[in-house]
Design a protein around this motif. Structure first.
Motif, mmCIF file in Angstrom:
data_model
loop_
_atom_site.group_PDB
_atom_site.id
_atom_site.type_symbol
_atom_site.label_atom_id
_atom_site.label_comp_id
_atom_site.label_asym_id
_atom_site.label_seq_id
_atom_site.Cartn_x
_atom_site.Cartn_y
_atom_site.Cartn_z
ATOM 1 N N ALA A 119 0.835 -1.208 0.000
ATOM 2 C CA ALA A 119 0.000 0.000 0.000
ATOM 3 C C ALA A 119 0.865 1.251 0.000
ATOM 4 C CB ALA A 119 -0.926 -0.009 1.213
ATOM 5 N N THR A 120 1.958 1.209 0.760
ATOM 6 C CA THR A 120 2.861 2.365 0.838
ATOM 7 C C THR A 120 3.500 2.647 -0.512
ATOM 8 O OG1 THR A 120 3.350 1.909 3.167
ATOM 9 C CG2 THR A 120 4.927 3.272 1.968
ATOM 10 N N GLU A 121 4.028 1.613 -1.131
ATOM 11 C CA GLU A 121 4.744 1.799 -2.395
ATOM 12 C C GLU A 121 3.794 2.080 -3.547
ATOM 13 O OE1 GLU A 121 7.287 -1.626 -2.670
ATOM 14 O OE2 GLU A 121 8.637 -0.865 -1.106
ATOM 15 N N ARG A 122 2.599 1.519 -3.491
ATOM 16 C CA ARG A 122 1.623 1.767 -4.555
ATOM 17 C C ARG A 122 1.141 3.217 -4.541
ATOM 18 N NH1 ARG A 122 -1.312 -2.226 -3.379
ATOM 19 N NH2 ARG A 122 -2.742 -1.142 -1.968
ATOM 20 N N SER A 123 0.984 3.763 -3.345
ATOM 21 C CA SER A 123 0.431 5.116 -3.209
ATOM 22 C C SER A 123 1.495 6.200 -3.122
ATOM 23 C CB SER A 123 -0.445 5.186 -1.949
ATOM 24 O OG SER A 123 0.354 4.989 -0.782
ATOM 25 N N GLY A 124 2.750 5.797 -2.897
ATOM 26 C CA GLY A 124 3.793 6.797 -2.682
ATOM 27 C C GLY A 124 3.675 7.486 -1.339
ATOM 28 N N ALA A 125 3.041 6.820 -0.384
ATOM 29 C CA ALA A 125 2.829 7.409 0.943
ATOM 30 C C ALA A 125 4.156 7.631 1.658
ATOM 31 C CB ALA A 125 1.936 6.493 1.774
ATOM 32 N N ARG A 126 4.177 8.642 2.513
ATOM 33 C CA ARG A 126 5.363 8.948 3.310
ATOM 34 C C ARG A 126 5.230 8.230 4.655
ATOM 35 N NH1 ARG A 126 4.796 15.291 2.501
ATOM 36 N NH2 ARG A 126 2.681 14.569 2.043
ATOM 37 N N VAL A 127 5.947 7.114 4.775
ATOM 38 C CA VAL A 127 5.877 6.264 5.968
ATOM 39 C C VAL A 127 7.281 6.061 6.509
ATOM 40 C CG1 VAL A 127 5.236 4.000 6.885
ATOM 41 C CG2 VAL A 127 3.811 5.087 5.112
ATOM 42 N N LEU A 128 7.488 6.501 7.739
ATOM 43 C CA LEU A 128 8.749 6.309 8.444
ATOM 44 C C LEU A 128 8.519 5.300 9.556
ATOM 45 C CD1 LEU A 128 11.712 7.173 9.183
ATOM 46 C CD2 LEU A 128 10.671 8.926 10.660
ATOM 47 N N ILE A 129 9.340 4.245 9.610
ATOM 48 C CA ILE A 129 9.206 3.237 10.665
ATOM 49 C C ILE A 129 10.099 3.621 11.843
ATOM 50 C CG2 ILE A 129 9.342 0.791 11.229
ATOM 51 C CD1 ILE A 129 7.213 1.560 9.125
ATOM 52 N N GLY A 130 9.559 3.487 13.050
ATOM 53 C CA GLY A 130 10.206 3.994 14.246
ATOM 54 C C GLY A 130 11.315 3.134 14.810
ATOM 55 N N HIS A 131 12.290 2.781 13.992
ATOM 56 C CA HIS A 131 13.526 2.167 14.509
ATOM 57 C C HIS A 131 14.458 3.319 14.869
ATOM 58 C CE1 HIS A 131 12.846 -2.130 13.839
ATOM 59 N NE2 HIS A 131 12.177 -1.777 12.755
ATOM 60 N N HIS A 132 14.282 3.854 16.077
ATOM 61 C CA HIS A 132 14.920 5.124 16.410
ATOM 62 C C HIS A 132 16.443 5.046 16.456
ATOM 63 C CE1 HIS A 132 14.592 3.155 20.355
ATOM 64 N NE2 HIS A 132 15.612 3.916 20.729
ATOM 65 N N ARG A 133 17.003 3.833 16.671
ATOM 66 C CA ARG A 133 18.464 3.747 16.712
ATOM 67 C C ARG A 133 19.093 4.073 15.351
ATOM 68 N NH1 ARG A 133 19.468 -1.953 19.850
ATOM 69 N NH2 ARG A 133 18.138 -1.584 21.671
ATOM 70 N N ALA A 134 18.304 4.011 14.298
ATOM 71 C CA ALA A 134 18.817 4.408 12.982
ATOM 72 C C ALA A 134 19.202 5.876 12.964
ATOM 73 C CB ALA A 134 17.771 4.133 11.905
#
Length: 349
Positions: A109-124
């Motif tokens: 869904a994210t890649e199909r729509s181009g949505a801006r989604v950040l996953i909360g792996h904060h150590r990154a």
């Protein structure tokens, strides 16, 4: 300049941490709290923002610029899909989903729509991790040979008494804690393509593991070993060595990762570096040049929120994408499968 308005859904411990970071941000501002629990009213009141019982109520009343989803894991995918359908950028806490299949649905869904989604792996977003990654990529260590890692800590009895589900299948340190380590190892060493593991519940006797020994194979040929335990009275964990979260006692002389290459090694997070000065002097009879890599210690949650603000404003792409989050989940679940089956689990990267 007006601040980027961010709502936080979920007023638990991690949600409150996001709220504190937003209140201190120079470019982002907390716009609302979303949580149906009675305790959330006090959190919203203290923050001086409106409280909504659901995302739907928030969207109908006061649409923010972006949303942090710090809600229970089973809600991650349905709530993320709801925000994507509404065109809202999201910072979605890890894990990206509770199953690989659900995570794939979100990635699609994210890649199909181009949505801006950040996953909360904060150590990154940790300056320590950024510096360690820089050292590895600079070639100072030579070709990466091995990584030795640990996440050993002691969870007190009340941790399990307060939430008895933590004793049951679906909990355990593989699924609750290891996903952080998987992302760190992928950032430092590259993609993982095979795992094997032994798990034990000999100390607590719960239905879930308390200790796990893990072997890893990376796509670049490097190998890794990792010790995980939530019943080991040993401070060789990220929380107890990085000094990034003041809630944990920390020890300046302890490391949780050692990266070894053909020219030298780096211990993280003390950042002690040992390298041979010249290739022709490489020998276990020869002394290393010994030093420490300089760095600044700063709150990765703060850096993550500022990055999310930039993602919301269209100034940056997510540092940790939904696909990254899915990879972390796949590796974590493969380790659980390897521990349960006693066999090597491998896949193509």
């Amino acid at each position: 300049m007006s601040k980027t308005r961010i709502a936080v859904a979920g007023a638990g411990l991690i949600g409150q941490a996001h709220i504190r970071v937003l209140q201190a941000s120079a470019r982002c501002a907390l716009s609302a709290v979303v949580d149906p629990s009675p305790a959330a009213a006090a959190v919203a009141a203290q923050a001086g923002v409106p409280l909504f019982a659901s995302l739907g109520a928030l969207l109908d009343s006061d649409r923010p610029d972006g949303v942090v989803l710090a809600t229970p894991n089973p809600l991650h995918v349905p709530q993320a899909l709801q925000c994507i359908a509404a065109g809202l950028p999201i910072l979605l806490e890890k894990p990206v989903a509770t199953t690989v299949a659900a995570g794939q649905t979100l990635v699609d869904a994210t890649e199909r729509s181009g949505a801006r989604v950040l996953i909360g792996h904060h150590r990154a977003h940790s300056p320590i991790m950024a510096k360690a990654r820089q050292v590895v990529r600079s070639g100072q260590l030579g070709s990466l040979v091995a990584v030795m890692g640990s996440a050993t800590f002691f969870k007190p009895d009340h941790y399990f008494d307060d939430s008895p589900w933590r004793r049951e299948v679906g909990a355990g340190p593989i699924l609750l804690n290891l996903i952080h380590e998987v992302h760190n190892l992928r950032m430092l060493c590259g993609e993982i393509n095979a795992v094997q593991a032994f798990a034990s519940n000999a100390i607590r006797g719960f239905a879930v593991e308390d200790t796990v020994a893990i072997n890893l194979r990376f796509a670049n040929g490097a190998l890794g070993s990792f010790m995980l335990s939530d019943t080991a009275a040993c401070p060789r964990s990220w929380e107890q060595t990085s000094r990034e979260n003041q809630a944990y006692a920390s020890y300046e002389d302890e490391d949780c990762y050692v990266l070894a290459g053909t020219r030298g090694s780096l211990s993280v997070p003390t950042m002690r570096l040992k390298t041979y000065p010249r290739d022709e002097d490489r020998s276990w009879w020869k002394p290393f040049e010994v030093g420490t890599v300089g760095l600044v210690r700063e709150d990765p949650l703060m850096h993550q929120m500022e990055h999310f603000g930039a993602v919301v404003r269209g100034e940056a792409s997510p540092l940790v994408s939904a696909r990254d989050g899915l990879h972390n989940l796949k590796v974590t679940q493969a380790i659980a499968e390897a521990a349960a089956s006693g066999r090597v689990v491998e896949w193509h990267t």
